[in-house]
Scaffold this motif. Structure first.
Motif, short mmCIF file in Angstrom:
data_model
loop_
_atom_site.label_atom_id
_atom_site.label_comp_id
_atom_site.label_asym_id
_atom_site.label_seq_id
_atom_site.Cartn_x
_atom_site.Cartn_y
_atom_site.Cartn_z
N SER A 188 0.85 -1.19 0.00
CA SER A 188 0.00 0.00 0.00
C SER A 188 0.88 1.24 0.00
CB SER A 188 -0.95 -0.04 1.20
OG SER A 188 -1.92 0.98 1.11
N THR A 199 -3.47 0.83 6.14
CA THR A 199 -4.61 1.09 5.28
C THR A 199 -5.83 0.35 5.81
OG1 THR A 199 -3.21 1.43 3.34
CG2 THR A 199 -5.50 0.80 2.94
N GLN A 393 -7.03 4.15 0.79
CA GLN A 393 -6.29 4.24 -0.47
C GLN A 393 -7.28 4.32 -1.61
OE1 GLN A 393 -3.10 4.61 -1.05
NE2 GLN A 393 -2.43 4.39 1.07
#
Length: 452
Positions: A188, A199, A393
Motif C-alpha cells: 500500500s 490502510t 487508499q
C-alpha cells in the motif's frame, strides 16, 4: 529465542546493506506480467525469490501456478511450539516502463540518488511496487537468521499487476498452505515521508471498453460534415456524460462511504500530483473523501487516428477504455453494471454503443482493532519514532477481500514502503530509502510482538 528491541535494531542494521543489494538485483529482472514476451523474466523473478528463501534455510519453498497463471511463491518457516503463523504477502511482478526515454535512469537498473528535496531514494521499476515490500520481508527474516519467533508463511504473487486473475484459485487450492493467524500485505502507501500508515479502506476497480459506431464506412469530412455524426466526436460527447460540470461522477447507482477526519492539505496535494497552475480540483467533499470514500471515473485510453496520420475523414468507429474506482462498501460487479447502463443509455445521436466488461476487483474495509492492531501500532511507533496513521487508499488491492473472504478469522494488516512521491506505475518510480529501512525494522519488531 527472545530478543529485546535494541538487539533487533542492531540485527536489522546489520542485514540492511546486503538486503538493499538484493533489492537492486531483483529490480534488474524485468518481470512485467502484462507483456507476453517478458514471461521468462517473470519465471526468473519467481526463481530468484526461491533462491533467497533457500539461502535462509527455508525448509519448504515452492513455485505454484494455477489456471495458466503467472508463478507465485509459497514458503514456510515453521512456527515454534504454541506460536501463531503470520503470512507475509508481496508481489514480484511489475508494471511496464512506458516511454523509457522519459526515465532519468534506466528503469531496470536500480539507481540511488538524491531527489529534489535532498532525500535518498532508489529509482527503478519495482523499487516501491512491490519488490521493495518483498525486500522488507527478506530483511526481517534475515535479521532472525531464518528462525523467526513466530511461524512465517511467505506468499509472493506473480500477477498482481494484471489483476490477480488466478489468485482466487491459488488460495482455494492451497488453502491450508496459506492459512495464517495474521496476514501482512506490504503493498500500500504510507501517509507521507517519515509517517507510516495502516490502510483501513480500499477502493475497488471495474473497467470496460466502450465502442461507438455511427457509420458503416468512413466519409469525407467536407462532403458530409455538419450532417453526419462522426464516431470520435460522438464518443467524446458520451464520455463527457460520466461527470457533471463540477467533475462529480454522474453514473447513477454508485455507492460511497464516510471518510476519516484527516486533513490532506491542498498545497501538499498540488505538489504531490504536479497539478498545473490554474487547473481546478474536481468533485465535492474533503480531499480524503474524494480520494478514498467516493467513486471516481477516468478515461484511460482512446483508440483513434493519430494526429500525425490524420486525414479529413469522418471516423465510423471509435472506442475508449474507462476505469471506475469503486467506493468501499460498494460491490464491484454491481458498479460495473451501473457503468454499463450509463454508457448504453447516454448514446448521443442514437449512436450504436457496445460495452465490453473488463477486470473487476472488490473494494475493502479492513478492521484495525484488537491485540494485533495494538502490537502493530507499538512496533511501528518504535521503528518510525511517530505514531502510524490509519488511511484509506484510492487504488485497489483486490486480494485483501480475497484473504478476508477465505480466512475470515484472521487479522489483516495492510502496510507500505511507498510514499506519495514514489510514483508507482509511473516514470521514475522510487523508494525512499530512509522509510524503507524503518519499514524493515517495524516488521521485524512486529514479528517479535506477535509471539506469545
Amino acid at each position: 529465542m527472545a530478543f529485546d528491541d535494541a538487539e533487533l535494531r542492531a540485527r536489522v542494521e546489520a542485514v540492511l546493506p546486503a538486503t538493499l543489494d538484493s533489492l537492486k538485483e531483483h529490480c534488474a529482472i524485468a518481470s512485467v506480467s502484462s507483456l507476453p514476451d517478458h514471461a521468462d523474466q517473470v519465471d526468473r523473478s519467481a526463481a530468484w525469490v526461491v533462491a533467497q528463501l533457500e539461502a535462509l534455510g527455508c525448509p519448504d519453498v515452492r513455485i505454484v501456478s494455477e489456471d495458466g497463471g503467472k508463478p507465485a511463491v509459497i514458503a514456510h518457516f515453521p512456527a515454534p511450539s504454541g506460536q501463531p503463523t503470520v503470512c507475509l504477502y508481496a508481489h514480484h511482478d511489475v508494471q511496464p516502463t512506458g516511454d523509457e526515454s522519459l526515465w532519468t535512469s534506466e528503469p531496470f537498473v536500480a539507481t540511488e540518488r538524491t531527489d529534489a528535496v535532498g532525500e535518498d531514494r532508489l529509482f527503478g521499476r519495482g523499487t516501491s511496487d512491490d519488490k521493495g515490500g518483498l525486500a522488507v520481508h527478506l530483511a526481517a527474516l534475515r535479521a532472525y537468521e531464518g528462525q523467526p519467533p513466530v511461524g512465517v508463511t511467505l506468499f509472493i504473487e506473480g500477477e498482481e499487476e494484471i489483476g490477480s486473475p488466478s489468485l482466487a484459485t491459488i488460495i482455494e487450492r492451497h488453502h491450508e498452505a496459506l492459512a495464517a493467524d495474521v496476514f501482512v500485505i506490504a503493498d500500500s502507501g504510507n501517509w507521507q515521508v517519515g509517517v507510516p500508515a495502516f490502510t483501513t479502506t480500499l477502493r475497488g476497480l471495474a473497467d470496460c471498453v466502450v465502442e461507438v459506431e455511427t457509420l458503416d464506412h468512413a466519409l469525407h469530412s467536407g462532403s458530409f460534415g455538419g450532417v453526419v455524426p462522426d464516431a470520435l466526436t460522438t464518443l467524446c460527447r458520451l464520455l463527457a456524460t460520466l461527470h457533471d460540470d463540477r467533475g462529480r461522477v454522474a453514473v447513477a447507482g454508485l455507492g460511497s462511504t464516510d471518510a476519516p477526519d484527516l486533513d490532506y492539505p491542498e498545497d501538499r496535494l498540488r505538489s504531490e500530483t504536479g497539478l498545473l497552475d490554474g487547473v481546478d480540483w474536481i468533485g465535492d467533499g474533503s480531499v480524503v473523501s474524494r480520494l478514498w470514500a467516493q467513486p471516481s471515473v477516468s478515461v484511460l485510453a482512446i483508440d483513434a487516428p493519430s494526429v500525425a496520420n490524420a486525414s479529413n475523414t469522418l471516423q465510423p468507429k471509435a472506442r475508449a477504455k474507462v476505469s471506475l474506482r469503486v467506493a468501499p462498501g460498494d460491490d464491484a460487479h454491481r458498479a460495473t453494471q451501473a457503468l454499463r447502463a450509463h454508457l448504453e443509455s447516454h448514446a448521443p445521436f442514437g449512436a450504436h454503443v457496445t460495452v465490453r466488461d473488463g477486470d473487476a476487483g472488490q473494494p475493502g474495509l479492513i478492521p484495525f482493532e484488537g491485540a494485533v492492531a495494538e502490537a502493530a501500532t507499538d512496533a511501528f511507533r518504535e521503528a518510525w519514532g511517530v505514531d502510524p496513521v490509519q488511511v484509506g487508499q484510492g487504488g485497489s488491492i483486490p486480494m485483501v477481500a480475497d484473504f478476508q473472504r477465505q480466512f475470515p478469522q484472521a487479522d489483516v494488516l495492510v502496510t507500505a514502503v511507498g510514499d506519495p512521491d514514489s510514483r508507482a506505475h509511473g516514470i521514475d518510480e522510487s523508494l525512499h530509502l530512509g522509510d524503507w529501512r524503518k519499514a524493515c525494522l517495524a516488521e521485524t519488531l512486529l514479528l517479535a510482538r506477535l509471539a506469545r
